[in-house]
Write a protein that holds these residues in place. Structure first.
Motif, PDB file in Angstrom:
ATOM      1  N   ARG A 106      26.639 -17.856 -91.150  1.00  0.00           N
ATOM      2  CA  ARG A 106      27.132 -16.875 -92.122  1.00  0.00           C
ATOM      3  C   ARG A 106      28.641 -17.047 -92.324  1.00  0.00           C
ATOM      4  N   ASP A 247      24.140  -9.602 -86.307  1.00  0.00           N
ATOM      5  CA  ASP A 247      23.769  -8.790 -87.472  1.00  0.00           C
ATOM      6  C   ASP A 247      24.924  -7.866 -87.835  1.00  0.00           C
ATOM      7  N   ASP A 251      28.036  -8.339 -91.015  1.00  0.00           N
ATOM      8  CA  ASP A 251      28.284  -7.330 -92.060  1.00  0.00           C
ATOM      9  C   ASP A 251      29.767  -6.951 -92.071  1.00  0.00           C
TER      10      ASP A 251
HETATM   11 MG    MG Z   1      22.132  -7.425 -91.434  1.00  0.00          MG
END
Ligand code: MG
Ligand code: IPM
Length: 356
Positions: A106, A247, A251
């Protein structure tokens, strides 16, 4: 020889952003002489509505047979009351698990044009270029036992944080490899002061580090990492962490770049790959042509790099997005307060035009 791509728009804004990304995929595939065949399938709430399952067998089989999957987003309030096993999110988690997509990349890189769109001060976010490497098939997401037992005041909820040494080792290796291609700095995030599972994580990462003496390794507790990301994000190059911490931190990292609508991702396993924006299905704006397609468009860029082996096409896609931002075009999520914005389809038009 054509690459087989399975297209899963999913739910909500997935049906708006994926078509825009497909226009970019088709244009760039032609330009770079990459053969692709597209196959559409259902996942998430829309799959549940049509078949009673968020991950129909036909969808899973198609994904297993494909070279890559392009996913929009899943979920929505309509399906929130369902049993966990039937929720849209299970569709996404099922694909990750069944395809063995253990490495989730990411990137959180800021476009200079959007420095003002971040909720942090420009001097804090300028120049950030972070790669979060999130383990994607283990941890508390999949650990057993899990569930709620008992009744009334006697109810107990359980989830289990679990990692095996080989699971940690393979994601650590991936992160070191990624760090080698970038700034050669890796920060491993854990909670080793409290959780034994992540103490093992830290130990295994240190063992793997012996094979990568050229990469500078550091460790950080997750609470501190969450703070450092907003305090001084430029200190980070590559971050590697488990599923749940990744996770949350990804964000957080996305907001540094101005909007969660800007961040793509690649989920990689042995011989399988899935590309998806890191944001959700945004039911509040779904169907209104307000969504930002850039994260999905850039996920297609990552597909060119990691599945087709054509990093130059990814660079062209990023350059086109940058050119569009230079022109002042903004979807609502990245527009300055009170400034005009354009819709999802028009953003797609502009990116296509900038690709030339
Ligand atoms: Mg997420
Ligand atoms: C993500 C999402 C998913 C996750 C949800 C939709 C299951 O938040 O990709 O980050 O928790 O992994």
């Amino acid at each position: 020889m054509a690459y087989r791509i399975v297209v899963l728009p999913g739910d909500g804004i997935g049906h708006e952003i994926v078509p825009q990304a497909l226009r970019v995929l088709e244009r760039m595939a032609r330009r770079h002489d990459v053969g692709v065949t597209l196959e559409h399938a259902l996942v998430g709430g829309s799959a549940y509505d049509a078949t009673g399952s968020p991950l129909p067998a036909a969808t899973l089989a198609a994904c297993k047979a494909a070279d890559a999957v392009l996913l929009g987003a899943v979920g929505g309030p309509k399906w929130e009351g369902l049993d966990y096993s039937l929720r849209p999110e299970r569709g996404l988690l099922g694909i990750r698990k069944e395809l063995g997509l253990f490495a989730n990349l990411r990137p959180a890189k800021i476009f200079p044009q959007l420095v003002g769109a971040s909720s942090l001060k420009p001097e804090a976010v300028e120049g950030i270029d972070i790669m979060v490497v999130r383990e994607l098939t283990g941890d508390i997401y999949f650990g057993e036992p899990r569930g709620v037992t008992g009744a009334g005041a006697g109810r107990v909820g359980v989830n289990t944080m679990v990692y095996t040494a080989p699971e940690i080792e393979r994601i650590a290796r991936k992160a070191f490899e990624v760090a080698r291609t970038r700034g050669k700095k890796l920060c491993s995030v854990d909670k080793a002061n409290v959780l034994e599972c992540t103490e093992l994580w830290r130990n295994v990462v240190n063992e793997v580090a012996r094979d990568y003496p050229d990469v500078q390794l550091s460790h950080m507790y997750v609470d501190n990492a969450a703070m450092q990301l907003v305090r001084w994000p430029r200190q980070f190059d590559v971050m590697v962490t488990g599923n749940i911490f990744g996770d949350i931190l990804s964000d957080e990292a996305s907001m540094l770049t101005g909007s969660i609508g800007m961040l793509p991702s690649a989920s990689l396993g042995e011989g399988h790959a899935m590309y998806e924006p890191i944001h959700g299905s945004a039911p509040d704006i779904a169907g209104k042509d307000l969504a930002n397609p850039i994260a999905t468009v850039m996920s297609v860029g990552m597909m060119f790099k990691y599945t087709f082996g054509r990093p130059e096409a990814e660079a062209e896609i990023e350059a086109a997005v940058s050119k569009v931002l230079d022109s002042g075009a903004r979807t609502a999520d990245i527009a300055a307060k009170g400034a005009p914005s354009i819709g999802c389809a028009e953003m797609g038009d502009r990116i296509l035009a900038a690709l030339g």
